[in-house]
Design an enzyme around this catalytic site. Structure first.
Site, PDB file in Angstrom:
ATOM      1  N   LYS A 109       0.422  -1.097   0.314  1.00 53.61           N
ATOM      2  CA  LYS A 109      -0.548   0.100  -0.374  1.00 53.61           C
ATOM      3  C   LYS A 109       0.813   0.613  -0.228  1.00 53.61           C
ATOM      4  CE  LYS A 109      -2.428   3.376   2.856  1.00 53.61           C
ATOM      5  NZ  LYS A 109      -2.576   3.110   4.085  1.00 53.61           N
ATOM      6  N   GLY A 170      -7.393   9.736   9.158  1.00 54.57           N
ATOM      7  CA  GLY A 170      -8.176   9.755  10.766  1.00 54.57           C
ATOM      8  C   GLY A 170      -8.398  10.820  10.763  1.00 54.57           C
ATOM      9  N   ALA A 196      -8.844   5.895   3.831  1.00 52.40           N
ATOM     10  CA  ALA A 196      -9.128   6.295   5.145  1.00 52.40           C
ATOM     11  C   ALA A 196     -10.617   7.392   4.683  1.00 52.40           C
ATOM     12  CB  ALA A 196      -7.804   8.003   4.172  1.00 52.40           C
ATOM     13  N   GLY A 197     -10.355   8.025   6.085  1.00 56.91           N
ATOM     14  CA  GLY A 197     -11.941   9.612   6.154  1.00 56.91           C
ATOM     15  C   GLY A 197     -12.776   8.337   6.400  1.00 56.91           C
ATOM     16  N   ASN A 218      -9.375   2.281   9.678  1.00 56.48           N
ATOM     17  CA  ASN A 218      -8.344   1.605  11.357  1.00 56.48           C
ATOM     18  C   ASN A 218      -8.694   2.306  11.635  1.00 56.48           C
ATOM     19  OD1 ASN A 218      -6.736   1.520  12.653  1.00 56.48           O
ATOM     20  ND2 ASN A 218      -4.458   1.539  11.107  1.00 56.48           N
ATOM     21  N   THR A 219      -8.595   3.522  11.690  1.00 58.30           N
ATOM     22  CA  THR A 219      -9.437   4.694  13.074  1.00 58.30           C
ATOM     23  C   THR A 219     -10.360   4.713  12.955  1.00 58.30           C
ATOM     24  OG1 THR A 219      -7.488   6.396  12.208  1.00 58.30           O
ATOM     25  CG2 THR A 219      -8.587   6.596  13.846  1.00 58.30           C
TER      26      THR A 219
END
Lengths: 267, 69
Positions: A109, A170, A196-197, A218-219
């Protein structure tokens, strides 16, 4: 009606990237969890098969078992190494080579970050690193912005998949540019994985409804009050969004249309 | 046994020498299957760890996978 309800939408093809197929369209990161036990439980609950990891120096003081493979079995998950934290093409290429040497696969990635505040990608560096790594046989999944032209160039440069953002890494702001993501998906031949986001399950669902091939997050899991429950919610949302996309939504109308018959009303 | 002054993960260290990279990992308590070694910016593949000698002034990076997104 029995046996007649088998529309194409219910027999979705598996996600195929770089010559491999994956059963889940949700990919999850392994960073920022409060504990390793919570990370493992959340990843399991998400149903994800691809999990991302970062390449970092070994802690020589060995005060803790920092290596993620102490906790996650590489037999159970497909490890997708990232080049997070890299700000130049050369640096990202160096990290990708180190990651491949770990011996699990040749997927990476690819992140080449251009700005410290927003963590938005340096698209020039990203393209340069993609060309080099693709030539070296890597399956490059490139983290990029929601710009169509950059995505097209990344595909030309040899990416196995492009990973446009929903919003900054994040941030949990959700899908800021559905049009941009849809356009990228319409125009590219390689898989489009939104990375992301995404902040909560509705974000994941709306993102999948744009027709993209998958989501990496992830976050949203790690920082949820209950990561395991959120992981389950995300797994369901990705499936629901995918299915709704395949099912084809009704048209939007700026006027009401009754659902019950107008005829047969009492005098 | 003498020692060698090397840099490991950016830190100046003295390690027992002469030694191969495989012996160095053993000295540091690291499992060679779970780390990747870069010697003076060049990756040293696992099968070559046992035949690659550590030299005075070498810069060595030892990396592994950690949690990340």
């Amino acid at each position: 009606m029995t046996g007649t309800l088998a529309p194409a939408a219910l027999t979705d093809a598996p996600l195929a990237i770089g010559g491999r197929t994956f059963r889940s369209r949700l990919m999850v990161g392994t960073g920022k969890y409060r504990t390793n036990a919570e990370m493992v439980a959340a990843i399991e609950a998400s149903g994800a098969e691809i999990v991302t990891v970062a390449v970092r120096r070994v802690d020589l003081d060995r005060t803790k078992e920092a290596g993620v493979l102490h906790h996650l079995s590489p037999d159970q998950y497909f490890l997708l190494a990232n080049t997070a934290g890299c700000y130049t093409a050369d640096e990202a290429i160096r990290y990708a080579r180190l990651a491949r040497e770990a011996g699990f696969n040749d997927f990476v990635k690819l992140e080449v970050i251009g700005d410290r505040d927003t963590l938005l990608p340096d698209t020039e560096g990203l393209l340069a690193a993609t060309r080099t790594l693709a030539r070296e046989g890597f399956q490059v999944l490139a983290y990029t912005n929601d710009d169509l032209v950059t995505a097209l160039r990344l595909e030309d440069a040899g990416c196995a998949a492009v990973m446009p953002l929903a919003s900054p890494i994040g941030s949990g702001l959700g899908l800021l540019n559905p049009f941009g993501i849809r356009t990228i998906k319409h125009r590219l031949g390689v898989p489009v994985i939104v990375d992301a986001g995404v902040g909560t399950a509705s974000d994941a669902c709306v993102t999948m409804e744009q027709g993209v091939d998958g989501i990496l997050m992830n976050t949203a899991l790690a920082e949820a009050r209950e990561p395991v429950a959120m992981a389950r919610a995300m797994g369901l949302a990705v499936e629901a969004g995918r299915l709704a996309y395949l099912a084809g939504r009704m048209p939007r109308r700026e006027i009401a249309v009754p659902s019950s018959p107008a005829a047969g009303m009492l005098e | 046994m003498t020692t060698l002054a090397v840099t490991i993960n950016g830190e100046a260290r003295r390690v027992p020498g002469p030694a191969t990279l495989l012996e160095l990992l053993g000295h540091l308590g690291l499992d060679p299957r779970s780390v990747v070694v870069e010697l003076n910016r060049e990756i040293v593949r696992r099968p070559r760890l046992a035949e690659t000698r550590v030299a005075e002034g070498d810069s060595i990076e030892l990396v592994h996978f950690v949690g990340g997104g």
